[in-house]
Design a protein around this motif. Structure first.
Motif, PDB file in Angstrom:
ATOM      1  N   ALA A  45       0.746  -1.451  -0.040  1.00 45.75           N
ATOM      2  CA  ALA A  45      -0.066  -0.035  -0.176  1.00 45.75           C
ATOM      3  C   ALA A  45       0.771   1.220   0.064  1.00 45.75           C
ATOM      4  O   ALA A  45       0.410   2.364   0.158  1.00 45.75           O
ATOM      5  N   ALA A  46       2.090   1.166  -0.083  1.00 41.90           N
ATOM      6  CA  ALA A  46       3.098   2.134   0.189  1.00 41.90           C
ATOM      7  C   ALA A  46       3.031   3.216   1.197  1.00 41.90           C
ATOM      8  O   ALA A  46       2.905   4.542   1.199  1.00 41.90           O
ATOM      9  N   ASN A  47       2.553   2.494   2.538  1.00 43.37           N
ATOM     10  CA  ASN A  47       2.332   3.101   3.652  1.00 43.37           C
ATOM     11  C   ASN A  47       3.186   3.146   4.571  1.00 43.37           C
ATOM     12  O   ASN A  47       3.349   2.311   5.423  1.00 43.37           O
ATOM     13  N   ALA A  48       4.094   4.127   4.441  1.00 40.35           N
ATOM     14  CA  ALA A  48       5.156   4.333   5.322  1.00 40.35           C
ATOM     15  C   ALA A  48       4.973   4.193   7.004  1.00 40.35           C
ATOM     16  O   ALA A  48       5.798   3.497   7.624  1.00 40.35           O
ATOM     17  N   GLU A  49       3.822   4.755   7.366  1.00 37.48           N
ATOM     18  CA  GLU A  49       3.444   4.711   8.765  1.00 37.48           C
ATOM     19  C   GLU A  49       3.123   3.192   9.134  1.00 37.48           C
ATOM     20  O   GLU A  49       3.458   2.690  10.182  1.00 37.48           O
ATOM     21  N   ALA A  50       2.489   2.390   8.214  1.00 37.67           N
ATOM     22  CA  ALA A  50       2.119   1.053   8.629  1.00 37.67           C
ATOM     23  C   ALA A  50       3.408   0.116   8.729  1.00 37.67           C
ATOM     24  O   ALA A  50       3.561  -0.659   9.466  1.00 37.67           O
ATOM     25  N   ILE A  51       4.215   0.551   7.997  1.00 32.32           N
ATOM     26  CA  ILE A  51       5.760  -0.189   8.024  1.00 32.32           C
ATOM     27  C   ILE A  51       6.315  -0.064   9.144  1.00 32.32           C
ATOM     28  O   ILE A  51       6.900  -1.034   9.765  1.00 32.32           O
ATOM     29  N   VAL A  52       6.372   1.144   9.570  1.00 34.14           N
ATOM     30  CA  VAL A  52       7.277   1.537  10.536  1.00 34.14           C
ATOM     31  C   VAL A  52       6.755   1.195  11.788  1.00 34.14           C
ATOM     32  O   VAL A  52       7.344   0.765  13.124  1.00 34.14           O
ATOM     33  N   ALA A  53       5.370   0.953  11.875  1.00 36.44           N
ATOM     34  CA  ALA A  53       4.618   0.333  12.943  1.00 36.44           C
ATOM     35  C   ALA A  53       5.182  -0.997  13.478  1.00 36.44           C
ATOM     36  O   ALA A  53       5.075  -1.423  14.592  1.00 36.44           O
ATOM     37  N   CYS A  54       5.708  -1.714  12.379  1.00 34.81           N
ATOM     38  CA  CYS A  54       6.325  -3.191  12.724  1.00 34.81           C
ATOM     39  C   CYS A  54       7.616  -3.068  13.095  1.00 34.81           C
ATOM     40  O   CYS A  54       8.187  -4.179  13.550  1.00 34.81           O
ATOM     41  N   PHE A  55       8.288  -1.719  13.335  1.00 33.09           N
ATOM     42  CA  PHE A  55       9.613  -1.917  13.619  1.00 33.09           C
ATOM     43  C   PHE A  55       9.749  -1.699  15.177  1.00 33.09           C
ATOM     44  O   PHE A  55       8.881  -0.846  15.767  1.00 33.09           O
ATOM     45  N   ALA A  56      10.739  -2.024  15.703  1.00 31.40           N
ATOM     46  CA  ALA A  56      11.068  -1.617  17.342  1.00 31.40           C
ATOM     47  C   ALA A  56      11.508  -0.259  17.123  1.00 31.40           C
ATOM     48  O   ALA A  56      11.817   0.223  16.198  1.00 31.40           O
ATOM     49  N   PRO A  57      11.205   0.348  18.439  1.00 30.24           N
ATOM     50  CA  PRO A  57      11.785   1.739  18.461  1.00 30.24           C
ATOM     51  C   PRO A  57      13.243   1.982  18.071  1.00 30.24           C
ATOM     52  O   PRO A  57      13.504   3.041  17.344  1.00 30.24           O
ATOM     53  N   ASP A  58      14.146   0.982  18.622  1.00 27.92           N
ATOM     54  CA  ASP A  58      15.419   1.315  18.099  1.00 27.92           C
ATOM     55  C   ASP A  58      15.832   0.325  17.223  1.00 27.92           C
ATOM     56  O   ASP A  58      17.197  -0.276  16.930  1.00 27.92           O
ATOM     57  N   VAL A  59      14.979   0.354  16.186  1.00 28.97           N
ATOM     58  CA  VAL A  59      15.519  -0.478  15.107  1.00 28.97           C
ATOM     59  C   VAL A  59      16.591  -0.153  14.065  1.00 28.97           C
ATOM     60  O   VAL A  59      17.057   0.971  14.014  1.00 28.97           O
ATOM     61  N   VAL A  60      17.510  -1.063  13.828  1.00 29.97           N
ATOM     62  CA  VAL A  60      18.653  -0.764  12.912  1.00 29.97           C
ATOM     63  C   VAL A  60      18.360  -1.492  11.250  1.00 29.97           C
ATOM     64  O   VAL A  60      18.104  -2.526  11.432  1.00 29.97           O
ATOM     65  N   TRP A  61      18.281  -0.599  10.285  1.00 21.32           N
ATOM     66  CA  TRP A  61      18.122  -0.806   8.907  1.00 21.32           C
ATOM     67  C   TRP A  61      19.198  -0.617   8.087  1.00 21.32           C
ATOM     68  O   TRP A  61      19.315   0.498   8.040  1.00 21.32           O
ATOM     69  N   THR A  62      19.970  -1.690   7.683  1.00 12.25           N
ATOM     70  CA  THR A  62      21.200  -1.811   7.032  1.00 12.25           C
ATOM     71  C   THR A  62      20.548  -1.714   5.560  1.00 12.25           C
ATOM     72  O   THR A  62      20.174  -2.829   5.155  1.00 12.25           O
ATOM     73  N   LEU A  69      20.184   3.320   8.783  1.00 16.95           N
ATOM     74  CA  LEU A  69      19.140   4.060   9.298  1.00 16.95           C
ATOM     75  C   LEU A  69      18.795   3.341  10.747  1.00 16.95           C
ATOM     76  O   LEU A  69      18.533   2.085  11.010  1.00 16.95           O
ATOM     77  N   GLN A  70      18.678   4.218  11.648  1.00 21.15           N
ATOM     78  CA  GLN A  70      18.652   3.846  13.117  1.00 21.15           C
ATOM     79  C   GLN A  70      17.379   4.561  13.690  1.00 21.15           C
ATOM     80  O   GLN A  70      17.237   5.787  13.557  1.00 21.15           O
ATOM     81  N   GLY A  71      16.575   3.711  14.260  1.00 15.10           N
ATOM     82  CA  GLY A  71      15.236   4.296  14.846  1.00 15.10           C
ATOM     83  C   GLY A  71      14.179   4.445  13.930  1.00 15.10           C
ATOM     84  O   GLY A  71      14.323   4.659  12.665  1.00 15.10           O
ATOM     85  N   ARG A  72      13.014   4.519  14.402  1.00 14.10           N
ATOM     86  CA  ARG A  72      11.588   4.774  13.458  1.00 14.10           C
ATOM     87  C   ARG A  72      11.780   5.926  12.830  1.00 14.10           C
ATOM     88  O   ARG A  72      11.250   5.848  11.771  1.00 14.10           O
ATOM     89  N   ALA A  73      12.233   7.359  13.529  1.00 13.74           N
ATOM     90  CA  ALA A  73      12.048   8.277  12.743  1.00 13.74           C
ATOM     91  C   ALA A  73      12.784   8.443  11.360  1.00 13.74           C
ATOM     92  O   ALA A  73      12.542   8.881  10.471  1.00 13.74           O
TER      93      ALA A  73
END
Length: 327
Positions: A45-62, A69-73
């Motif tokens: 759905a190209a829904n950025a908010e829905a995707i980020v809701a699946c992340f932990a607050p301190d997520v690390v995305w390489t 990328l570090q953190g939900r923001a």
């Protein structure tokens, strides 16, 4: 209790324990699968908010290009930018493998290439799940088999061989020489055609700090910066390089095929005597730094004021001082 009865009791206890463990594992797999389904739905759905809701607050995305990328923001900002771009990557053929608290996802990704083309790559993402959320996401895109853009070496080989003119812009004198060069290009059809066809090319390097200093000095002129700069610094490589292409871009004598008769003109296409710049106003160390290295003599206007620092700078460079007005 007989030995057989004891063995049967132990077997029953083991079966009960294994059954409970299996039930817990199934529950965990189901929970992770549900999380990844929500994650995939957010992408669809190209829904950025829905995707980020699946992340932990301190997520690390390489990311595949090694950015982290570090953190939900940070993840939210990246996803919004990606979804807003019409040339962003396109994903397809996704397959999830849930291995306890680790998920391996295989997929295809289509990425744009220069010239309006695109390439389809194989992608693999590895997720680490913690407390029901994605704590880490590592993405890998395989470049094997993707068409490679033309390299600089191939482009250079295809281009016609010619003269490469090194340009160095870091002082006001360099900028003046660059301006003079383009005036000559505009005035000479032969030079202009050589530049347009690639026979004459330029390799320009800019000294950012020096350019900023020159710009700052030009924005707030002082008596020192009001001094008359040399019109064309001697020994400029850009001027010398044009000799082999079109010497007739010099004076009227050259254009007529005769010996050069430029006299005092410093066109730099021929071996003219270096001009002696005349300095006016208050002459300090800052002004003297704008003089090209080829200057060996300067003339001071009768009303010019030479500061102690300016005098010391002239001495260190071995520049001879003359006084008087240009004849």
């Amino acid at each position: 209790m007989s030995a057989d009865a004891l063995r049967e009791q132990i077997r029953a206890q083991v079966r009960t324990a294994l059954g409970a463990k299996a039930t817990g594992a199934d529950s965990s797999v189901a929970s992770v699968s549900a999380l990844m389904q929500r994650f995939e739905a957010g992408y669809a759905a190209a829904n950025a908010e829905a995707i980020v809701a699946c992340f932990a607050p301190d997520v690390v995305w390489t990311l595949p290009d090694s950015r982290v990328l570090q953190g939900r923001a940070a993840c939210l900002a990246f996803l919004k930018e990606r979804f807003a771009s019409p040339t962003g990557p396109k994903f397809s053929d996704s397959h999830m493998n849930v291995l306890g608290q680790t998920v391996v996802q295989n997929y295809k990704v289509s990425v744009p290439l220069p010239g309006g083309q695109s390439a389809t790559l194989d992608g693999t993402d590895v997720y680490q799940i913690r407390d029901g959320l994605i704590a880490r996401k590592d993405a890998y895109w395989k470049q094997i088999g993707a068409p490679k853009p033309a390299t600089a070496t191939a482009a250079a080989a295809a281009a016609p061989q010619g003269v490469v003119v090194p340009l160095r812009v870091g002082t006001a004198a360099h900028a003046a020489a660059l301006t003079d060069l383009f005036k000559r290009l505009a005035a000479s059809p032969a030079l202009l055609q050589a530049a347009q066809s690639g026979l004459l090319r330029f390799d320009m390097r800019v000294d950012e700090a020096a350019v900023k200093a020159v710009a700052a000095g030009a924005a707030t002129p002082t008596p020192a910066t009001a001094a008359t700069p040399p019109t064309a610094p001697a020994g400029t490589s850009a001027m010398a390089a044009t000799t082999a292409i079109d010497p007739a871009a010099c004076c009227s004598s050259c254009k007529a095929g005769k010996a050069c008769d430029c006299k005092g003109d410093t066109c730099e296409l021929h071996d003219h005597p270096a001009d002696v710049p005349e300095l006016k106003g208050v002459i300090g160390e800052k002004l003297l730094k704008t003089l090209p290295p080829s200057v060996k003599t300067v003339r001071l206007h009768p009303k010019a004021v030479l500061t102690p620092l300016g005098k010391e700078a002239l001495r260190k460079r071995g520049i001879t001082i003359e006084r008087g007005i240009k004849s």
